[in-house]
Design a protein around this motif. Structure first.
Motif, short mmCIF file in Angstrom:
data_model
loop_
_atom_site.label_atom_id
_atom_site.label_comp_id
_atom_site.label_asym_id
_atom_site.label_seq_id
_atom_site.Cartn_x
_atom_site.Cartn_y
_atom_site.Cartn_z
N ASP A 1 0.83 -1.14 -0.09
CA ASP A 1 -0.02 -0.12 0.05
C ASP A 1 0.98 1.02 -0.12
N THR A 2 0.25 2.25 -0.71
CA THR A 2 1.08 3.64 -0.80
C THR A 2 0.20 4.69 -0.34
N VAL B 1 0.40 8.94 -0.39
CA VAL B 1 0.96 9.98 -1.29
C VAL B 1 0.58 11.20 -0.52
N VAL C 1 -2.63 13.30 -1.60
CA VAL C 1 -3.70 12.65 -2.10
C VAL C 1 -4.26 11.79 -0.90
N HIS C 2 -3.35 11.05 -0.11
CA HIS C 2 -3.89 10.32 1.14
C HIS C 2 -3.60 10.99 2.46
N ALA D 1 9.73 8.02 0.11
CA ALA D 1 10.04 9.11 -1.03
C ALA D 1 9.89 10.47 -0.40
N LEU D 2 10.84 11.17 -0.31
CA LEU D 2 10.77 12.45 0.04
C LEU D 2 11.68 13.60 -0.29
N ALA E 1 12.02 12.54 -3.96
CA ALA E 1 10.82 12.80 -4.69
C ALA E 1 10.31 14.11 -4.35
N PRO E 2 9.51 14.76 -5.20
CA PRO E 2 9.11 16.13 -4.96
C PRO E 2 8.28 16.31 -3.71
N GLN E 3 7.21 15.10 -3.39
CA GLN E 3 6.43 15.28 -2.21
C GLN E 3 6.82 13.83 -1.40
N THR F 1 5.50 3.87 0.65
CA THR F 1 4.87 2.59 0.37
C THR F 1 5.22 1.42 1.32
#
Lengths: 330, 330
Positions: A50-51, A53, A56-57, A95-96, A131-133, A137
């Motif tokens: 599961d992710t 983001v 989004v989440h 991812a950050l 990552a940009p945001q 995961t």
């Protein structure tokens, strides 16, 4: 100190040290090599991922890093619970942005480890990428309980049959209500907000259900009607749900008197369990667990393969609030 | 057709249909339930995860969706190869904007399945989530080869010893050179670009190495010196590498005559294997594999725990080009 000061490998060493206290005896190689390695007995393995983001989440304005760590793991625990399985080992990908504070990552891991301790999960590997945001995961591997015949005891979506009763754990709609309150600026210590930020999937009850022979289960992640819809479609049945039977918490009724039913039916992120099976087995489950279990309906022949929500007189309520589809236009 | 037309569940059904032809007999539950379930024999399991983020790890201007699918899986295969393990089951998380073309996802899965067919991997689950840019996370589970003593045959980073020789498969630097050429607008069918876009980790050679008793291995993902640096640090040794022994392809030398050594030392994304072990064992490995294996140096006592690059006269070349650290400021 920012992540960019520490670098990828400095951060990984820090994270490896953080989780090293939790590692189980079966682990042969943990964080720091190319892959995690553990000893496993013969049997049936389960795996899910599961992710979450940012934007989004979750939003960092209202979800603390510790909340995020808890939830990132809890939602995968919920998936394995929904199969009747026992979660064991997690791989966590962060991812950050490079300007993320290292202290925030520490908080994230604190939440992750708390959830892991609660559910018996060890973090044994993962990846850290730019990552940009922020996105997290979790891949979670576990094992199935085994029956006397050597076969895995699974709660399968396709195992619902005509006449099976439908039961759900805990309350429905609190998480969606909590999300609304967070959006309205109500702080995270609000009881409804806490349900949204730190879901607690009823893993033990799911295990008992699988052992008792409950054939079918699914977790409520996208909303009761949507998730039960998967069961209906794959089983070629419909589900008749009694609106007045849905378990709505006093907090939900008080906070959203007009919308509590809609939030319970379509809100999502409850991470409660829906069980579908013969009424005797479901009754046994209710007697065997400390979680509240509420019978909310039963499986019927069509028309259609979607759940129907009925009022006290047996008339269908229409339209019913729909669930959450992550990829459709909103 | 865009992803938003199909919705999350429509997309998942489509993907499930795509991979259904590849599923192995051991699989009990595949895509479409809460988690994948498969039967496993007693032994040692391996798990790894890797993420590719658009704009950080790839650009859609030059990496086709099929390339992306291939590479997303190949980099995780490389991690399991670097432990000597056999990859088996993959969970694939696709984060993407809702306006992504469904045809692009089909192409992504085509590349993923090609890579899976090449390396014996089945896609058995995953997640699809919305995100502002494309990101792919693959979690890969496999098993270790087992020795006559019942113990797992692993290539471990911490198993390098004084006097061990260091050997590497294939060519170094081609991938980094290919990335430069893609940045310069040279099309993807350039041989160097193809190495960058579709890495081919030497899995079979890694298996043979583990069976022959090579104790230590790592894959070249961040650059030879950086990756070998992990081995040095964890083993408390240094590595003396002979610059003129590094395997540089004719294509690399021709395209970047001045920089070929730097690209080979620090470029990264080669997904070749570095093996470290007694010279006799490494020689046996060279005799047992079709992949080219080049001895490039040996493990030495310090000073320092980083690799040293030596010229033909045995003098240290300094500074040497460094590898790639995803989270440091660039």
């Amino acid at each position: 100190m920012r992540v960019s000061d520490l670098g990828e490998f400095g951060l990984i060493e820090r994270l490896a040290a953080t989780v090293s206290a939790d590692l189980p005896e079966a682990l042969v190689v943990g964080i720091g090599d190319d892959a995690a390695v553990w000893r496993a007995a013969e049997g049936f393995l389960l795996a899910t991922t599961d992710t979450l983001v940012e934007g989004v989440h979750f939003r960092r304005e209202w979800a603390s890093w510790q909340d995020l760590g808890w939830k990132a793991l809890a939602v995968s625990v919920s998936d394995l619970a929904a199969m009747g399985g026992e979660p064991q080992f997690a791989l966590v990908t962060l991812a950050l942005p490079v300007d993320t504070e290292v202290g925030d990552i520490d908080e994230f891991y604190k939440g992750l480890r708390k959830c892991g301790a609660e559910y018996g999960v060890s973090v044994v590997g993962g990846d850290v990428v730019e990552a940009p945001q922020v996105a997290v995961t979790v891949a979670l591997v576990g094992r199935a309980q085994i029956g006397d015949d050597g076969q895995p005891l699974l709660l399968r979506r396709d195992a619902a049959r005509f006449g099976h009763v439908i039961a759900v754990t805990g309350w429905l709609g609190d998480s969606a209500a909590g999300l609304r309150r967070l959006r309205d600026g109500i702080p995270a210590d609000d009881p409804l907000a806490a349900v949204h930020l730190q879901p607690r999937p009823p893993l033990q009850t799911a295990h008992v259900a699988a052992r008792l022979g409950v054939p079918c289960g699914i977790d409520v992640s996208d909303g009761l009607l949507q998730d039960l819809g998967h069961v209906c479609r794959i089983s070629g049945l419909t589900a008749d749900l009694r609106a007045d039977a849905l378990p709505l918490s006093p907090e939900l009724r008080a906070a959203f008197p007009q919308e509590s039913l809609a939030l319970a039916c379509g809100g999502g992120e409850d991470y409660q369990m829906v069980f579908v099976g013969p009424s005797g087995v479901v009754r046994s489950l209710a007697d065997s667990t400390e979680d509240t279990l509420t019978v909310i309906g039963e499986m019927r022949e069509g028309p259609g393969w979607t759940p129907r929500l009925l009022d006290a007189a047996g008339n269908e309520l229409s339209p019913v609030p729909s669930g959450w589809d992550h990829l459709r236009d909103r």
